[in-house]
Motif scaffolding. Structure first.
Motif, PDB file in Angstrom:
ATOM      1  N   HIS A 114       8.683  13.489   5.414  1.00  0.00           N
ATOM      2  CA  HIS A 114       8.220  13.478   4.023  1.00  0.00           C
ATOM      3  C   HIS A 114       6.688  13.568   3.936  1.00  0.00           C
ATOM      4  CE1 HIS A 114       8.020  12.680  -0.208  1.00  0.00           C
ATOM      5  NE2 HIS A 114       7.288  11.611   0.000  1.00  0.00           N
ATOM      6  N   HIS A 115       6.003  13.030   4.963  1.00  0.00           N
ATOM      7  CA  HIS A 115       4.535  13.090   4.933  1.00  0.00           C
ATOM      8  C   HIS A 115       4.021  14.495   5.247  1.00  0.00           C
ATOM      9  CE1 HIS A 115       3.261   8.890   4.331  1.00  0.00           C
ATOM     10  NE2 HIS A 115       4.545   8.698   4.603  1.00  0.00           N
ATOM     11  N   ALA A 159       9.722   2.406   8.446  1.00  0.00           N
ATOM     12  CA  ALA A 159      10.043   3.760   8.914  1.00  0.00           C
ATOM     13  C   ALA A 159       8.773   4.554   9.212  1.00  0.00           C
ATOM     14  CB  ALA A 159      10.892   4.493   7.880  1.00  0.00           C
ATOM     15  N   ASP A 160       7.725   4.365   8.396  1.00  0.00           N
ATOM     16  CA  ASP A 160       6.452   5.075   8.623  1.00  0.00           C
ATOM     17  C   ASP A 160       5.754   4.569   9.877  1.00  0.00           C
ATOM     18  OD1 ASP A 160       6.684   6.581   6.360  1.00  0.00           O
ATOM     19  OD2 ASP A 160       4.886   5.816   5.355  1.00  0.00           O
ATOM     20  N   PHE A 168      -3.239   6.867   4.436  1.00  0.00           N
ATOM     21  CA  PHE A 168      -1.772   6.853   4.331  1.00  0.00           C
ATOM     22  C   PHE A 168      -1.159   5.480   4.600  1.00  0.00           C
ATOM     23  CE2 PHE A 168      -3.111  10.953   6.281  1.00  0.00           C
ATOM     24  CZ  PHE A 168      -2.847  11.794   5.221  1.00  0.00           C
ATOM     25  N   ASN A 169      -1.868   4.411   4.258  1.00  0.00           N
ATOM     26  CA  ASN A 169      -1.304   3.092   4.600  1.00  0.00           C
ATOM     27  C   ASN A 169      -1.330   2.099   3.438  1.00  0.00           C
ATOM     28  OD1 ASN A 169      -3.976   2.488   4.481  1.00  0.00           O
ATOM     29  ND2 ASN A 169      -4.178   1.739   6.576  1.00  0.00           N
ATOM     30  N   VAL A 170      -1.271   2.636   2.206  1.00  0.00           N
ATOM     31  CA  VAL A 170      -1.156   1.753   1.024  1.00  0.00           C
ATOM     32  C   VAL A 170      -0.004   2.262   0.149  1.00  0.00           C
ATOM     33  CG1 VAL A 170      -3.593   1.041   0.926  1.00  0.00           C
ATOM     34  CG2 VAL A 170      -2.862   3.127  -0.274  1.00  0.00           C
ATOM     35  N   ASN A 171       0.343   1.446  -0.851  1.00  0.00           N
ATOM     36  CA  ASN A 171       1.366   1.832  -1.843  1.00  0.00           C
ATOM     37  C   ASN A 171       2.701   2.250  -1.225  1.00  0.00           C
ATOM     38  OD1 ASN A 171      -0.735   1.328  -3.548  1.00  0.00           O
ATOM     39  ND2 ASN A 171      -0.693   3.293  -4.598  1.00  0.00           N
ATOM     40  N   TYR A 172       3.219   1.399  -0.358  1.00  0.00           N
ATOM     41  CA  TYR A 172       4.507   1.700   0.299  1.00  0.00           C
ATOM     42  C   TYR A 172       5.691   1.540  -0.664  1.00  0.00           C
ATOM     43  CZ  TYR A 172       2.288   1.686   4.906  1.00  0.00           C
ATOM     44  OH  TYR A 172       1.511   1.977   5.997  1.00  0.00           O
TER      45      TYR A 172
END
Ligand SMILES: [Zn+2]
Ligand SMILES: [Zn+2]
Length: 248
Positions: free
Chosen positions: A107-108, A85-86, A206-210
Motif C-alpha cells: 500500500h505504501h 504490519a508496517d 511515514f511513521n505517524v497517523n497509523y
C-alpha cells in the motif's frame, strides 16, 4: 488479498497503481465471501441480545457510552494492526505474511491499488477474524444471560468490530480521487478517515497517523510518541523492527 497474479491483467498503471490485479486463493476467497455474508447476521444477533438484556436491567443508557467507546477502540485496533504490519515481520511469514504484512507494505508503494478493490476484498480479511469473535460473544451471552457487564461489553465489542470491518472502506475512500457525496460528507465531519489527515501517514518519515478508521486517536498517540515507545519496549525484549533487522 494474496500475491499478485501476474502482469497480464493490467489496470491503470498511472501513479499510485501497481497495474496488477490480485486474486485471493480459493479457500481464502470462500472464507472472505462466507464471512462478509455472516458478519451482519452475527452483528445484529449480538446487538439484539445485548440491548434486550440492558433494557431488562434498565441500563439501556449505557449504549450511549458504548457507541463512542466502540468506535474509538476500533480506531485503536486499526492503528495497532497497521503499525505492526508496517513495522514488524516479513511478507514471507506464514498466513499473516501474505494476508496482512504484504498488503500494508504494498500500500505504501501503490497507495491507489486499494481503490480497485471490491467490497469483499476490502472488508473480507477483517470479517474472517470478526465473525468467530462475534460468534464467541453470542455463545457467552447464551451461557450468561442477564449479565449487565457482559451485555455492555458485547455492545462495545460489536461496535468495535463494525468500525474495524469498515476501516478499509474508509481507508479506500481516503485514497479515491472522487469519493461519493456521502463519503465526502462523512470525511468533512471527521466521522471517517479524512484524506489530508491520512496523507501525513504517506509522507516521510511515514511513521505517524497509523489509525485509519477515523483517525481520532492519531493526535494523542503522535503526541505521546506511543508507537515509538512501544517499539523501544519491544526492542528491550529483543523484538526488532523489520528496518532494524535489515541494518544488522
Ligand atoms: Zn502504513
Ligand atoms: Zn493509505
Amino acid at each position: 488479498m494474496s500475491a499478485p497474479s501476474g502482469n497480464n491483467n493490467a489496470l491503470n498503471s498511472s501513479a499510485g497503481y501497481s497495474g496488477v490485479v490480485e486474486h485471493s486463493g480459493p479457500l481464502h476467497s470462500f472464507l472472505e465471501h462466507a464471512t462478509v455474508l455472516a458478519f451482519p447476521v452475527v452483528l445484529v444477533l449480538n446487538l439484539h441480545w445485548a440491548s434486550s438484556d440492558l433494557y431488562k436491567l434498565e441500563l439501556l443508557w449505557l449504549i450511549a457510552l458504548a457507541i463512542p467507546l466502540g468506535v474509538i477502540l476500533g480506531d485503536f485496533v486499526s492503528g495497532i494492526v497497521h503499525w505492526a504490519a508496517d513495522t514488524y515481520g516479513s511478507e514471507d511469514m506464514p498466513v499473516i505474511g501474505p494476508s496482512l504484512v504484504k498488503p500494508f507494505r504494498l500500500h505504501h508503494i501503490y497507495p491507489r491499488d486499494i481503490c480497485t478493490h471490491g467490497l469483499v476484498e476490502t472488508t473480507g480479511n477483517v470479517c474472517i477474524l470478526a465473525v468467530p469473535l462475534l460468534s464467541l460473544s453470542l455463545y457467552l451471552q447464551w451461557l450468561l444471560p442477564g449479565s449487565g457487564l457482559l451485555a455492555f461489553s458485547v455492545v462495545c465489542l460489536a461496535l468495535m468490530a463494525t468500525a474495524t470491518v469498515a476501516t478499509n472502506q474508509f481507508h479506500k475512500w481516503a485514497h479515491q480521487e472522487s469519493p461519493s457525496a456521502c463519503a465526502r460528507w462523512l470525511q468533512r465531519k471527521r466521522l471517517v478517515l479524512e484524506p489530508a489527515h491520512h496523507k501525513r501517514h504517506h509522507t516521510e518519515p511515514f511513521n505517524v497517523n497509523y489509525c485509519i478508521t477515523n483517525g481520532w486517536l492519531n493526535p494523542l498517540l503522535n503526541k505521546l510518541k506511543f508507537f515509538r515507545r512501544l517499539e523501544a519496549t519491544l526492542a528491550f525484549f529483543g523484538i526488532k523492527t523489520a528496518k532494524a533487522k535489515e541494518n544488522t
